[in-house]
Design an enzyme around this catalytic site. Structure first.
Site: not given
Ligand code: F6P
Length: 329
Positions: A133, A261
């Site tokens: 991020d 990503q």
């Molecule tokens: O903080 C990294 C990130 O990939 C964010 O871009 C996204 O909102 C979040 O983590 C998703 O988290 P998880 O994999 O726990 O759903």
């Protein structure tokens, strides 16, 4: 500063994984070994500290990982560590191994945990910014951002092929939680017509106007990159249905890039950055610095107090927004 006698270092990866975390673990371990300091890896972030899941790592224990995505130490978002009791358990595990220093590779929440562990229990902590991020203050970029950006741009390039073949309008959602770094940079890199980011409220009417203008200027297909944290609509589908209602002749598709990503082999930029940050993190501990996050500014390694790094609101470069507006006409 006076050199400090370190006992033992532990390293963990926490929160959302990011490409480059392995390269950073490798650098921390090897730098510790180089300086004759014992080093332990903690599995599953803070969960492993609470449940006593540690492994002693030597230089050979981190072979062949510099190029690997994900994290060999695994990661977790640990709710128990947010409690006083959870952090007490973590401290007693560290005491059991005689570990007095901890390197935490992760994002905002993970570094907040590190700060609390130091404030409550005196464990010396260093943060390494590891999140796609790029929302930590005090570093031009965090580990994984460059790789994630390249992944997003490659994916958008592919979508552009099909968008232009069918004269379609695509809304493409990229990750970023509350920050528009991936969206803005990917939008510029992949030539998007519009970029919707949480830092800038474009408004649905301006989006409509802009699409009408693009059509008039001869564009037959369009790419709109939407940051997942964008606040104008409820989500990317609410944008597409608003446009569908108001510009019914558009053929619209939505694509959410999602967790691709976060994966994949780290870019060479992320590998070099991770290696520099890992070595610098150990340098900091040796020179008695703690409660800081390492970062990169103007290609130099720097530190910033963790309390400032986690404040949020890592500013988007205003000039990038201007560039984006100019080149997308
Ligand atoms: O903080 C990294 C990130 O990939 C964010 O871009 C996204 O909102 C979040 O983590 C998703 O988290 P998880 O994999 O726990 O759903």
């Amino acid at each position: 500063m006076m050199a400090n006698k370190l006992k033992k270092i532990a390293v963990l990866t926490s929160g959302g994984d990011a490409p480059g975390m392995n390269a950073a673990v490798r650098a921390v371990v090897r730098s510790a070994v180089y300086n004759n300091i014992e080093c332990f890896g903690v599995y599953k972030g803070y969960e492993g500290l609470i449940s006593d899941d540690l492994v002693k790592l030597n230089a050979r224990g981190v072979n062949n990982i510099v190029n690997k995505g994900g994290t060999i130490l695994k990661s977790a978002r640990c709710l128990e560590f947010k409690t006083v009791e959870g952090r007490l358990k973590a401290k007693s595990t560290l005491d059991k191994y005689d570990i007095d220093s901890l390197v935490v590779i992760g994002g905002n929440g993970s570094l907040t945990g590190a700060l609390l562990l130091e404030e409550e229990h005196g464990i010396k902590t260093i943060g390494i910014p590891g999140t796609i991020d790029n929302d930590l203050v005090g570093t031009r970029c965090s580990l994984g951002f460059d790789t994630a950006l390249n992944t997003a741009v490659n994916a958008i390039d592919k979508i552009r092929d099909t968008a232009s073949s069918h004269n379609r309008l695509f809304f493409i959602e990229v990750m970023g939680k509350g920050s528009g770094h991936i969206a803005l940079n990917a939008g510029i890199g992949a030539g998007a017509e519009e970029v919707l980011i949480p830092e800038q409220d474009m408004g649905l009417d301006r989006l409509l106007d802009s699409l009408k203008k693009s059509e008039k200027s001869g564009k037959s297909s369009s790419i709109i990159v939407v940051s997942e944290g964008e606040k104008i609509g409820d989500n990317v589908f609410s944008f597409s249905s608003h446009i569908e209602k108001n510009l019914p002749h558009y053929e619209i598709r939505v694509s959410i890039l999602g967790h691709i990503q976060r994966g994949g082999s780290p870019s060479s930029f992320d590998r070099v950055l991770a290696s520099r940050m890992g070595v610098y993190a150990v340098d900091c501990l040796i020179s008695n610095k703690s409660k800081v996050m390492v970062g990169i500014i103007d290609d130099n390694m720097v530190t910033i107090p963790i309390k400032d790094a986690i404040k949020g609101g890592q500013q988007l470069d205003k000039d990038l927004i201007r560039v984006c507006d100019i080149i997308s006409i």
